[in-house]
Design an enzyme around this catalytic site. Structure first.
Site, PDB file in Angstrom:
ATOM      1  N   HIS A  47      -0.903  -1.104  -3.865  1.00 37.13           N
ATOM      2  CA  HIS A  47      -2.327  -0.760  -3.712  1.00 37.13           C
ATOM      3  C   HIS A  47      -2.477   0.931  -3.139  1.00 37.13           C
ATOM      4  O   HIS A  47      -1.179   1.026  -2.666  1.00 37.13           O
ATOM      5  CB  HIS A  47      -2.798  -1.390  -2.354  1.00 37.13           C
ATOM      6  CG  HIS A  47      -3.992  -0.962  -1.982  1.00 37.13           C
ATOM      7  ND1 HIS A  47      -4.866  -2.485  -1.883  1.00 37.13           N
ATOM      8  CD2 HIS A  47      -4.426  -0.463  -0.491  1.00 37.13           C
ATOM      9  CE1 HIS A  47      -6.266  -2.047  -1.185  1.00 37.13           C
ATOM     10  NE2 HIS A  47      -5.919  -1.059  -0.664  1.00 37.13           N
ATOM     11  N   MET A  74     -12.592   4.998  -0.524  1.00 37.25           N
ATOM     12  CA  MET A  74     -12.580   5.009   0.779  1.00 37.25           C
ATOM     13  C   MET A  74     -12.772   6.558   0.476  1.00 37.25           C
ATOM     14  O   MET A  74     -12.885   7.754   0.916  1.00 37.25           O
ATOM     15  CB  MET A  74     -11.761   5.273   1.807  1.00 37.25           C
ATOM     16  CG  MET A  74     -10.821   3.937   2.060  1.00 37.25           C
ATOM     17  SD  MET A  74      -9.296   4.029   2.937  1.00 37.25           S
ATOM     18  CE  MET A  74      -7.997   4.028   1.370  1.00 37.25           C
ATOM     19  N   ASP A 126      -7.051  -5.691   4.413  1.00 38.06           N
ATOM     20  CA  ASP A 126      -6.037  -4.405   4.594  1.00 38.06           C
ATOM     21  C   ASP A 126      -6.315  -3.544   6.139  1.00 38.06           C
ATOM     22  O   ASP A 126      -7.279  -3.323   6.599  1.00 38.06           O
ATOM     23  CB  ASP A 126      -6.979  -4.166   3.988  1.00 38.06           C
ATOM     24  CG  ASP A 126      -6.548  -2.407   2.785  1.00 38.06           C
ATOM     25  OD1 ASP A 126      -4.601  -2.015   3.887  1.00 38.06           O
ATOM     26  OD2 ASP A 126      -6.752  -1.406   2.986  1.00 38.06           O
ATOM     27  N   GLY A 127      -5.130  -4.112   6.483  1.00 37.20           N
ATOM     28  CA  GLY A 127      -5.059  -3.136   7.676  1.00 37.20           C
ATOM     29  C   GLY A 127      -4.050  -3.643   8.841  1.00 37.20           C
ATOM     30  O   GLY A 127      -4.514  -5.122   9.096  1.00 37.20           O
ATOM     31  N   GLY A 128      -3.162  -3.331   9.253  1.00 39.53           N
ATOM     32  CA  GLY A 128      -2.550  -3.869  10.133  1.00 39.53           C
ATOM     33  C   GLY A 128      -1.530  -5.292  10.616  1.00 39.53           C
ATOM     34  O   GLY A 128      -0.896  -6.100  11.087  1.00 39.53           O
ATOM     35  N   MET A 163     -11.909  -5.273   5.451  1.00 37.14           N
ATOM     36  CA  MET A 163     -10.980  -3.809   6.443  1.00 37.14           C
ATOM     37  C   MET A 163     -10.747  -4.851   7.745  1.00 37.14           C
ATOM     38  O   MET A 163     -11.468  -5.372   8.273  1.00 37.14           O
ATOM     39  CB  MET A 163     -11.623  -2.288   6.452  1.00 37.14           C
ATOM     40  CG  MET A 163     -11.686  -2.187   5.863  1.00 37.14           C
ATOM     41  SD  MET A 163     -10.217  -1.577   4.091  1.00 37.14           S
ATOM     42  CE  MET A 163      -9.328  -0.344   6.086  1.00 37.14           C
ATOM     43  N   SER A 181       0.686  -1.477   0.070  1.00 39.24           N
ATOM     44  CA  SER A 181      -0.067   0.337   0.213  1.00 39.24           C
ATOM     45  C   SER A 181       0.918   1.095   0.130  1.00 39.24           C
ATOM     46  O   SER A 181       1.651   1.746   0.563  1.00 39.24           O
ATOM     47  CB  SER A 181      -1.123   0.064   0.969  1.00 39.24           C
ATOM     48  OG  SER A 181      -1.838   1.466   1.564  1.00 39.24           O
ATOM     49  N   HIS A 213      -8.170   1.443  -3.992  1.00 38.74           N
ATOM     50  CA  HIS A 213      -9.727   1.549  -2.529  1.00 38.74           C
ATOM     51  C   HIS A 213     -10.068   2.236  -2.980  1.00 38.74           C
ATOM     52  O   HIS A 213      -9.385   3.777  -2.162  1.00 38.74           O
ATOM     53  CB  HIS A 213      -8.479  -0.035  -2.175  1.00 38.74           C
ATOM     54  CG  HIS A 213      -9.183   0.674   0.436  1.00 38.74           C
ATOM     55  ND1 HIS A 213      -9.023   0.215   0.735  1.00 38.74           N
ATOM     56  CD2 HIS A 213     -10.781   0.395   0.134  1.00 38.74           C
ATOM     57  CE1 HIS A 213      -9.445   0.500   1.698  1.00 38.74           C
ATOM     58  NE2 HIS A 213     -10.879   0.687   1.518  1.00 38.74           N
ATOM     59  N   GLY A 250      -8.479   5.308   7.418  1.00 43.43           N
ATOM     60  CA  GLY A 250      -8.828   6.073   7.309  1.00 43.43           C
ATOM     61  C   GLY A 250      -7.093   6.270   7.764  1.00 43.43           C
ATOM     62  O   GLY A 250      -6.268   7.299   6.944  1.00 43.43           O
ATOM     63  N   PHE A 251      -6.318   4.991   8.400  1.00 42.32           N
ATOM     64  CA  PHE A 251      -4.759   5.557   8.450  1.00 42.32           C
ATOM     65  C   PHE A 251      -4.129   4.060   9.039  1.00 42.32           C
ATOM     66  O   PHE A 251      -4.335   3.262   8.879  1.00 42.32           O
ATOM     67  CB  PHE A 251      -4.863   6.157   9.571  1.00 42.32           C
ATOM     68  CG  PHE A 251      -5.271   7.360  10.004  1.00 42.32           C
ATOM     69  CD1 PHE A 251      -5.016   8.708   9.891  1.00 42.32           C
ATOM     70  CD2 PHE A 251      -6.227   7.293  10.842  1.00 42.32           C
ATOM     71  CE1 PHE A 251      -5.727   9.886  10.034  1.00 42.32           C
ATOM     72  CE2 PHE A 251      -7.414   8.582  10.465  1.00 42.32           C
ATOM     73  CZ  PHE A 251      -6.603   9.837  10.351  1.00 42.32           C
ATOM     74  N   GLY A 252      -3.183   4.324   8.337  1.00 37.91           N
ATOM     75  CA  GLY A 252      -1.870   3.295   7.547  1.00 37.91           C
ATOM     76  C   GLY A 252      -1.611   3.046   9.321  1.00 37.91           C
ATOM     77  O   GLY A 252      -1.895   4.214  10.227  1.00 37.91           O
ATOM     78  N   GLY A 253      -0.490   2.338   9.777  1.00 35.40           N
ATOM     79  CA  GLY A 253       0.461   1.824  10.831  1.00 35.40           C
ATOM     80  C   GLY A 253      -0.708   1.383  11.981  1.00 35.40           C
ATOM     81  O   GLY A 253      -0.134   1.883  13.477  1.00 35.40           O
ATOM     82  N   MET A 287      -8.614   8.595  -0.519  1.00 32.04           N
ATOM     83  CA  MET A 287      -9.392   9.195   0.594  1.00 32.04           C
ATOM     84  C   MET A 287      -9.913  10.467   0.281  1.00 32.04           C
ATOM     85  O   MET A 287      -9.293  10.990   0.236  1.00 32.04           O
ATOM     86  CB  MET A 287      -8.443   8.798   1.966  1.00 32.04           C
ATOM     87  CG  MET A 287      -8.144   7.713   2.539  1.00 32.04           C
ATOM     88  SD  MET A 287      -7.767   7.760   4.161  1.00 32.04           S
ATOM     89  CE  MET A 287      -6.306   6.221   4.409  1.00 32.04           C
ATOM     90  N   ASP A 303      -4.842   3.958  -2.086  1.00 34.16           N
ATOM     91  CA  ASP A 303      -5.618   4.516  -0.944  1.00 34.16           C
ATOM     92  C   ASP A 303      -6.543   5.593  -1.411  1.00 34.16           C
ATOM     93  O   ASP A 303      -5.765   6.448  -1.022  1.00 34.16           O
ATOM     94  CB  ASP A 303      -5.059   4.241   0.428  1.00 34.16           C
ATOM     95  CG  ASP A 303      -5.052   3.035   1.504  1.00 34.16           C
ATOM     96  OD1 ASP A 303      -6.005   2.156   0.982  1.00 34.16           O
ATOM     97  OD2 ASP A 303      -4.153   2.192   1.584  1.00 34.16           O
TER      98      ASP A 303
HETATM   99  C1  DX5 Z   1      -6.001   1.919   5.692  1.00 37.93           C
HETATM  100  C2  DX5 Z   1      -5.741   1.424   4.475  1.00 37.93           C
HETATM  101  C3  DX5 Z   1      -4.594   0.498   4.567  1.00 37.93           C
HETATM  102  C4  DX5 Z   1      -3.120   0.969   5.024  1.00 37.93           C
HETATM  103  C5  DX5 Z   1      -2.812  -0.347   5.266  1.00 37.93           C
HETATM  104  O1  DX5 Z   1      -6.980   2.620   5.478  1.00 37.93           O
HETATM  105  O2  DX5 Z   1      -6.132   1.181   3.328  1.00 37.93           O
HETATM  106  O3  DX5 Z   1      -4.633   0.268   2.800  1.00 37.93           O
HETATM  107  O4  DX5 Z   1      -2.704   1.417   3.851  1.00 37.93           O
HETATM  108  O5  DX5 Z   1      -2.268   0.280   6.060  1.00 37.93           O
HETATM  109  P1  DX5 Z   1      -0.686  -0.730   7.241  1.00 37.93           P
HETATM  110  O6  DX5 Z   1      -0.880  -1.406   6.292  1.00 37.93           O
HETATM  111  O7  DX5 Z   1       0.314   0.618   7.543  1.00 37.93           O
HETATM  112  O8  DX5 Z   1      -1.894  -0.789   7.952  1.00 37.93           O
HETATM  113 ZN    ZN Z   2      -5.986   0.187   1.389  1.00 41.84          ZN
END
Ligand code: DX5
Ligand code: ZN
Length: 224
Positions: free
Chosen positions: A33, A68, A175-177, A137, A8, A66, A142-145, A37, A35
């Site tokens: 990927h 959002m 997707d996520g974490g 999800m 991503s 993706h 909304g956020f990575g990490g 937003m 994202d």
């Molecule tokens: C979150 C995004 C994810 C995000 C995942 O809303 O849809 O694609 O980039 O990031 P990580 O892998 O850091 O959780």
């Molecule tokens: Zn995503």
């Protein structure tokens, strides 16, 4: 069948975007990927078709977009023209989901549908035949990490059972974490596409990390 890995770009260094995409090109990643937003559907704003069009000129990998965003139906054609190969919309953002999925299919892109962590996979029962991908999800979008929500594993299993029983071939993307520490569990539960942002782009050696993501679990069982 081998699972797919989709780094991503959200976690990339945007001041070195071309180098980051070149890294993905060089790696064993399957998709890139992206994202999108809008600051309404999710509490964050990222990028739109213009940036995706630029990434498309650099990328050798299919673009997994993706969305959002609210009212995604307004922008489907624009994202397709920008180079999207897979276009995923949120169940929660579409009043007429069936129509939007059809609209995506009409552009020639693969349609995907996503649900947020609080929504059950049973909501997708009557749309499964129409999509090429379901994105579960595993964090609130909304956020990575963020931290992986472990209840997602049960949702992956339920969805995999439904697809198998109905002999459907949609991908299950999560997707996520996701990191090297939990990716195997996600695959064992029945997912076949792993999205990872921070785990890849923040790693000391992103290319090697992608290789390790690909190696996890070896060959997975063929689901259909
Ligand atoms: C979150 C995004 C994810 C995000 C995942 O809303 O849809 O694609 O980039 O990031 P990580 O892998 O850091 O959780
Ligand atoms: Zn995503």
């Amino acid at each position: 069948m081998k699972h797919l890995v989709a780094p991503s770009l959200l976690a990339a260094d945007f001041s070195r975007l071309a180098e980051e995409v070149a890294m993905v090109n060089e790696s064993q990643a399957d998709w890139l990927h992206l994202d999108v937003m809008d600051g309404h559907f999710v509490p964050n704003i990222t990028f739109g078709p213009m940036v995706i069009e630029a990434v498309n000129r650099l990328s050798k990998k299919p673009l997994d977009v993706h969305l959002m965003i609210r009212q995604p139906e307004k922008y489907i054609e624009q994202f397709r023209e920008a180079g999207a190969d897979v276009i995923t919309v949120h169940y929660e953002a579409c009043t007429h989901l069936h129509r939007v999925i059809q609209q995506i299919r009409d552009t020639g892109a693969t349609p995907g549908v996503s649900i947020n962590p609080h929504n059950p996979v049973s909501l997708l029962e009557d749309i499964l035949e129409e999509v090429g991908l379901v994105l579960l999800m595993s964090v609130n979008p909304g956020f990575g990490g963020q931290k992986f929500i472990y209840n997602t594993l049960l949702k992956i299993q339920r969805l995999r059972n439904r697809l198998t029983v109905r002999n459907l071939t949609a991908h299950i993307e999560v997707d996520g974490g996701i990191g090297l520490h939990n990716a195997e569990k996600v695959l064992q539960a029945g997912a076949d596409v792993l999205v990872a942002g921070s785990a890849i782009f923040k790693a000391d050696d992103p290319i090697d990390t992608i290789r390790r993501f690909k190696e996890i679990g070896g060959e997975i069982r063929k689901f259909v």
